[in-house]
Design an enzyme around this catalytic site. Structure first.
Site, mmCIF file in Angstrom:
data_model
loop_
_atom_site.group_PDB
_atom_site.id
_atom_site.type_symbol
_atom_site.label_atom_id
_atom_site.label_comp_id
_atom_site.label_asym_id
_atom_site.label_seq_id
_atom_site.Cartn_x
_atom_site.Cartn_y
_atom_site.Cartn_z
ATOM 1 N N LYS A 195 0.849 -1.187 0.000
ATOM 2 C CA LYS A 195 0.000 0.000 0.000
ATOM 3 C C LYS A 195 0.882 1.234 0.000
ATOM 4 C CE LYS A 195 -3.641 2.351 2.572
ATOM 5 N NZ LYS A 195 -4.591 2.270 3.692
ATOM 6 N N ARG A 205 -10.848 9.792 2.014
ATOM 7 C CA ARG A 205 -10.696 10.486 3.304
ATOM 8 C C ARG A 205 -11.827 11.496 3.489
ATOM 9 N NH1 ARG A 205 -4.055 11.093 3.218
ATOM 10 N NH2 ARG A 205 -3.653 8.841 3.094
ATOM 11 N N LYS A 217 1.366 9.862 5.768
ATOM 12 C CA LYS A 217 1.439 8.454 6.161
ATOM 13 C C LYS A 217 2.720 7.781 5.644
ATOM 14 C CE LYS A 217 -3.575 7.940 6.809
ATOM 15 N NZ LYS A 217 -4.754 7.041 6.663
ATOM 16 N N GLU A 233 7.345 -7.017 1.386
ATOM 17 C CA GLU A 233 6.042 -6.988 2.063
ATOM 18 C C GLU A 233 5.242 -8.262 1.753
ATOM 19 O OE1 GLU A 233 4.896 -5.040 4.272
ATOM 20 O OE2 GLU A 233 5.974 -3.146 4.144
ATOM 21 N N LYS A 248 -2.256 -1.558 -3.708
ATOM 22 C CA LYS A 248 -3.116 -0.380 -3.636
ATOM 23 C C LYS A 248 -2.290 0.893 -3.713
ATOM 24 C CE LYS A 248 -6.213 1.872 -0.421
ATOM 25 N NZ LYS A 248 -6.775 1.872 0.893
ATOM 26 N N SER A 274 -10.332 5.472 -4.575
ATOM 27 C CA SER A 274 -11.293 6.564 -4.725
ATOM 28 C C SER A 274 -10.851 7.612 -5.753
ATOM 29 C CB SER A 274 -11.530 7.214 -3.362
ATOM 30 O OG SER A 274 -10.312 7.679 -2.805
ATOM 31 N N TYR A 313 -15.078 0.950 -6.660
ATOM 32 C CA TYR A 313 -16.340 1.691 -6.537
ATOM 33 C C TYR A 313 -17.161 1.573 -7.819
ATOM 34 C CZ TYR A 313 -13.639 3.339 -2.648
ATOM 35 O OH TYR A 313 -12.878 3.354 -1.517
HETATM 36 C C1 PBG Z 1 -7.000 3.751 5.570
HETATM 37 C C2 PBG Z 1 -7.560 3.442 4.234
HETATM 38 C C3 PBG Z 1 -7.454 4.283 3.132
HETATM 39 C C4 PBG Z 1 -8.134 3.676 2.090
HETATM 40 C C5 PBG Z 1 -8.633 2.460 2.565
HETATM 41 N N1 PBG Z 1 -8.246 2.330 3.896
HETATM 42 C C6 PBG Z 1 -6.857 5.638 2.993
HETATM 43 C C7 PBG Z 1 -5.589 5.928 3.633
HETATM 44 O O1 PBG Z 1 -4.696 5.095 3.774
HETATM 45 O O2 PBG Z 1 -5.452 7.078 4.036
HETATM 46 C C8 PBG Z 1 -8.253 4.286 0.734
HETATM 47 C C9 PBG Z 1 -9.279 3.770 -0.174
HETATM 48 C C10 PBG Z 1 -9.574 4.639 -1.341
HETATM 49 O O3 PBG Z 1 -8.951 5.692 -1.573
HETATM 50 O O4 PBG Z 1 -10.481 4.263 -2.079
HETATM 51 N N2 PBG Z 1 -6.817 2.738 6.457
#
Ligand code: PBG
Length: 323
Positions: A195, A205, A217, A233, A248, A274, A313
């Site tokens: 990720k 968010r 992050k 990982e 991701k 997203s 989505y």
């Molecule tokens: C956080 C989390 C995130 C998403 C899923 N779980 C965002 C982040 O790491 O800040 C993102 C999913 C998306 O953007 O569709 N635990």
């Protein structure tokens, strides 16, 4: 004389279908959905047209519609008000909290659905981080204890697949052992193995009101410049007992998906996040792209790269288009 004419294999729709190498199916999708407190609520997320936060009652109706379209898997995320958040994400493992209640009600009403969860502190954290914050640092091992409590609460609620999205080191092994000790040997783990610290999470968010209150992050999510690190990982998560490995985001990371698919026998999932959704929606609304075609091409690319499973989505729209 031209002996080889690759165009011959493209000359009609029937032949193109014969030689098509990658096919999407509704079976490939996990549909991420959002639940919030209240009743009778269906509130559109501004940066994600046609995606909504539902209260539990309207969510149940929506899941009925989604499963009628042939979707068999969903992943649930909660939106909590600031008043429910604290430093320790205490609400995340309260057995009577909205999220846990929603999981058990969904599982009761839709026993055949593959119900996936989210494990990370950010929806419940007053710091907006996935782990426990102290003096501006995200603590790893102290966070595991909280993630473990979330995992057990979710397993008890009947979840099928747990989705640790936090990127703490060692959490897959920690959660696996806790689950097994408590008799949940059949509960699966889809690790957000690879990720990245990505700008493409912005709309999500917004949906959760979960943006970090300070900093970013980058001390736990990966640097978008790296791909070799994905193997580290993946190896750790496979050894620690993950059932699926996820990459991701998806669309800017097709090479990473391919690398994972080439190196691991576990099923590879990709999260079409997203921001990827929002980009296509925004362009389509402006008349700059054909939204349906762009969606299908994006999803197909992710599958072609090696993802067997796609969290998207677009899942519902895909199913509607194919219905
Ligand atoms: C956080 C989390 C995130 C998403 C899923 N779980 C965002 C982040 O790491 O800040 C993102 C999913 C998306 O953007 O569709 N635990």
């Amino acid at each position: 004389m031209l002996i080889n004419r690759p165009r011959r294999n493209r000359k009609s729709a029937a032949i193109r279908d014969l030689v098509q190498e990658t096919n999407l199916s509704v079976n490939d999708f996990i549909f991420p959905m959002f639940v919030m407190e209240g009743s009778g609520i269906k509130s559109e997320i501004k940066s994600m047209p046609n995606i909504y936060r539902f209260s539990l009652d309207t969510l149940i109706e929506e899941i009925k519609e989604v499963t009628d379209l042939g979707i068999k898997s969903i992943c649930l995320f909660p939106n909590y008000p600031e008043s429910k958040k604290d430093k320790y994400a205490t609400e995340s493992h309260n057995p009577n909290t909205l999220y846990i209640k929603a999981l058990s009600e969904i599982k009761n009403k839709f026993p055949d659905l593959a119900l996936m969860t989210d494990i990370a502190m950010d929806p419940y954290s007053s710091d907006g981080h996935d782990g426990l914050v102290e003096n501006g640092q995200i603590l790893n091992d102290e966070t595991l204890d909280i993630l473990g409590k979330m995992a057990l609460a979710q397993a008890r609620a009947g979840a099928d697949i747990l989705g640790p999205s936090d990127m703490m080191d060692g959490r897959i092994g920690y959660i696996r052992e806790l689950l097994d000790d408590e008799g949940f040997t059949n509960v699966s783990i889809m690790s957000y193995s690879v990720k990245y610290a990505s700008a493409f999470y912005g709309p999500f968010r917004d949906a959760l009101d979960s943006a970090p209150k300070f900093g970013d992050k980058k001390t736990y999510q990966m640097n978008p410049a790296n791909v070799r690190e994905a193997l580290i990982e993946g190896q750790l998560d496979a050894a620690e007992g993950a059932d699926f490995l996820m990459v991701k985001p998806a669309f800017s990371y097709l090479d990473v998906i391919k690398t994972m698919a080439d190196n691991f026998d576990l099923p590879i999932a990709a999260y079409n996040v997203s921001g990827e959704y929002a980009m296509i929606k925004a362009a389509a609304q402006n008349g700059w792209l054909d939204g349906d075609k762009a969606m299908l091409e994006m999803l197909l690319s992710i599958k072609r790269a090696g993802a067997k499973i796609i969290l998207s989505y677009f899942a519902k729209e895909y199913a509607q288009l194919k219905a």
